[in-house]
Scaffold this motif. Structure first.
Motif, PDB file in Angstrom:
ATOM      1  N   LYS A  46       6.592  13.725  22.684  1.00 57.31           N
ATOM      2  CA  LYS A  46       5.997  14.562  21.402  1.00 57.31           C
ATOM      3  C   LYS A  46       5.374  13.459  20.498  1.00 57.31           C
ATOM      4  CE  LYS A  46       7.343  17.566  17.801  1.00 57.31           C
ATOM      5  NZ  LYS A  46       8.197  18.352  17.147  1.00 57.31           N
ATOM      6  N   ASP A  47       4.222  13.701  19.936  1.00 55.47           N
ATOM      7  CA  ASP A  47       3.472  12.869  18.972  1.00 55.47           C
ATOM      8  C   ASP A  47       4.413  12.914  17.571  1.00 55.47           C
ATOM      9  OD1 ASP A  47       1.582  11.829  20.929  1.00 55.47           O
ATOM     10  OD2 ASP A  47       0.029  13.246  19.954  1.00 55.47           O
ATOM     11  N   MET A  48       4.903  11.748  17.201  1.00 54.88           N
ATOM     12  CA  MET A  48       5.688  11.637  15.812  1.00 54.88           C
ATOM     13  C   MET A  48       4.589  10.620  14.945  1.00 54.88           C
ATOM     14  SD  MET A  48       8.118  13.620  16.738  1.00 54.88           S
ATOM     15  CE  MET A  48       9.482  13.480  15.450  1.00 54.88           C
ATOM     16  N   TYR A  49       5.437  10.771  13.756  1.00 53.98           N
ATOM     17  CA  TYR A  49       5.006   9.795  12.649  1.00 53.98           C
ATOM     18  C   TYR A  49       6.261   9.541  11.643  1.00 53.98           C
ATOM     19  CZ  TYR A  49       4.124  13.298   9.084  1.00 53.98           C
ATOM     20  OH  TYR A  49       4.225  14.047   8.105  1.00 53.98           O
ATOM     21  N   GLN A  50       6.165   8.330  10.973  1.00 56.63           N
ATOM     22  CA  GLN A  50       7.087   8.178  10.036  1.00 56.63           C
ATOM     23  C   GLN A  50       6.222   7.612   8.908  1.00 56.63           C
ATOM     24  OE1 GLN A  50       9.935   5.457  11.126  1.00 56.63           O
ATOM     25  NE2 GLN A  50      10.950   5.584   9.356  1.00 56.63           N
ATOM     26  N   MET A  51       6.346   8.008   7.616  1.00 55.82           N
ATOM     27  CA  MET A  51       5.835   7.453   6.331  1.00 55.82           C
ATOM     28  C   MET A  51       6.312   6.002   6.240  1.00 55.82           C
ATOM     29  SD  MET A  51       3.722   7.803   3.781  1.00 55.82           S
ATOM     30  CE  MET A  51       3.235   9.555   3.911  1.00 55.82           C
ATOM     31  N   SER A  52       5.550   5.087   6.074  1.00 59.97           N
ATOM     32  CA  SER A  52       5.874   3.659   5.983  1.00 59.97           C
ATOM     33  C   SER A  52       5.919   3.220   4.422  1.00 59.97           C
ATOM     34  CB  SER A  52       5.435   2.825   6.852  1.00 59.97           C
ATOM     35  OG  SER A  52       5.635   1.387   6.531  1.00 59.97           O
ATOM     36  N   GLY A  53       4.786   3.796   4.126  1.00 64.34           N
ATOM     37  CA  GLY A  53       4.332   3.282   2.433  1.00 64.34           C
ATOM     38  C   GLY A  53       3.008   3.923   2.014  1.00 64.34           C
ATOM     39  N   PHE A  54       2.698   3.808   0.863  1.00 65.05           N
ATOM     40  CA  PHE A  54       1.551   4.518   0.248  1.00 65.05           C
ATOM     41  C   PHE A  54       1.438   3.821  -0.960  1.00 65.05           C
ATOM     42  CE2 PHE A  54       5.206   7.156  -1.178  1.00 65.05           C
ATOM     43  CZ  PHE A  54       4.755   7.164  -2.520  1.00 65.05           C
ATOM     44  N   PHE A  55       0.005   3.779  -1.513  1.00 64.04           N
ATOM     45  CA  PHE A  55      -0.343   3.158  -3.068  1.00 64.04           C
ATOM     46  C   PHE A  55      -0.988   4.383  -3.504  1.00 64.04           C
ATOM     47  CE2 PHE A  55      -1.461  -1.005  -0.861  1.00 64.04           C
ATOM     48  CZ  PHE A  55      -0.248  -1.364  -0.896  1.00 64.04           C
ATOM     49  N   THR A  56      -0.401   5.102  -4.547  1.00 67.46           N
ATOM     50  CA  THR A  56      -0.761   6.165  -5.057  1.00 67.46           C
ATOM     51  C   THR A  56      -2.185   6.184  -5.768  1.00 67.46           C
ATOM     52  OG1 THR A  56       0.368   5.938  -7.261  1.00 67.46           O
ATOM     53  CG2 THR A  56       1.440   7.422  -5.567  1.00 67.46           C
ATOM     54  N   ASP A  57      -2.406   4.927  -6.425  1.00 65.75           N
ATOM     55  CA  ASP A  57      -3.566   4.467  -6.962  1.00 65.75           C
ATOM     56  C   ASP A  57      -3.516   3.056  -7.027  1.00 65.75           C
ATOM     57  OD1 ASP A  57      -1.898   3.847  -9.215  1.00 65.75           O
ATOM     58  OD2 ASP A  57      -2.252   5.535 -10.152  1.00 65.75           O
ATOM     59  N   GLU A  58      -4.688   2.674  -7.825  1.00 63.11           N
ATOM     60  CA  GLU A  58      -5.210   1.189  -7.828  1.00 63.11           C
ATOM     61  C   GLU A  58      -3.879   0.382  -8.461  1.00 63.11           C
ATOM     62  OE1 GLU A  58      -8.606  -1.784  -9.134  1.00 63.11           O
ATOM     63  OE2 GLU A  58      -8.916   0.306  -9.103  1.00 63.11           O
ATOM     64  N   THR A  59      -3.474   0.896  -9.611  1.00 63.15           N
ATOM     65  CA  THR A  59      -2.531   0.258 -10.310  1.00 63.15           C
ATOM     66  C   THR A  59      -1.283   0.272  -9.431  1.00 63.15           C
ATOM     67  OG1 THR A  59      -3.227   1.065 -12.583  1.00 63.15           O
ATOM     68  CG2 THR A  59      -1.133   0.463 -12.502  1.00 63.15           C
ATOM     69  N   HIS A  60      -0.696   1.243  -8.798  1.00 63.00           N
ATOM     70  CA  HIS A  60       0.333   1.051  -7.953  1.00 63.00           C
ATOM     71  C   HIS A  60       0.122   0.138  -6.996  1.00 63.00           C
ATOM     72  CE1 HIS A  60       3.153   3.037  -4.606  1.00 63.00           C
ATOM     73  NE2 HIS A  60       3.910   2.685  -5.658  1.00 63.00           N
ATOM     74  N   ALA A  61      -1.163  -0.127  -6.370  1.00 60.69           N
ATOM     75  CA  ALA A  61      -1.156  -1.065  -5.181  1.00 60.69           C
ATOM     76  C   ALA A  61      -0.869  -2.387  -5.693  1.00 60.69           C
ATOM     77  CB  ALA A  61      -2.697  -0.742  -4.761  1.00 60.69           C
TER      78      ALA A  61
END
Length: 116
Positions: A46-61
């Protein structure tokens, strides 16, 4: 903030040293500046995924990359280090902004741009 993205709209990949090996993550844009997913197939196929990270916006990045005063680059530690990133510059609307940040945040990184 709930994150969403379209699976067809992958904008690239990132290779991140994670504790003892290099792992390839898939990059999406969706409703965020950048979404980082680890995609894999489980034992049952079964294809799966795990959220590893994210940047909500430029400031968060900028904060996550240690570009804001009194912040550390969470992607440049002894156990977790971004080594290579590939971006589809025709699909990712923040290519220039992210590349500029990465150049400032890392002394040694491979950045590859491509178009489909």
């Amino acid at each position: 903030m709930a994150l969403y993205w379209n699976w067809e709209d992958k904008i690239g990949e990132a290779e991140i040293f994670n504790y003892d090996k290099v792992v390839t993550y898939q990059l999406y844009q969706g409703n965020a500046f950048l979404i980082i997913l680890y995609e894999y197939t489980d034992e049952e196929g079964k294809d799966m995924y795990q959220m590893s990270g994210f940047f909500t916006d430029e400031t968060h990045a900028k904060r996550c990359l240690g570009l804001v005063k009194d912040t550390d680059n969470i992607y440049n530690t002894e156990y977790h280090k971004l080594q290579k990133i590939r971006l589809n510059k025709t699909k990712y609307r923040y290519t220039k902004k992210l590349v500029d940040m990465l150049v400032k945040a890392f002394d040694n990184i491979t950045i590859e741009l491509y178009t489909e």
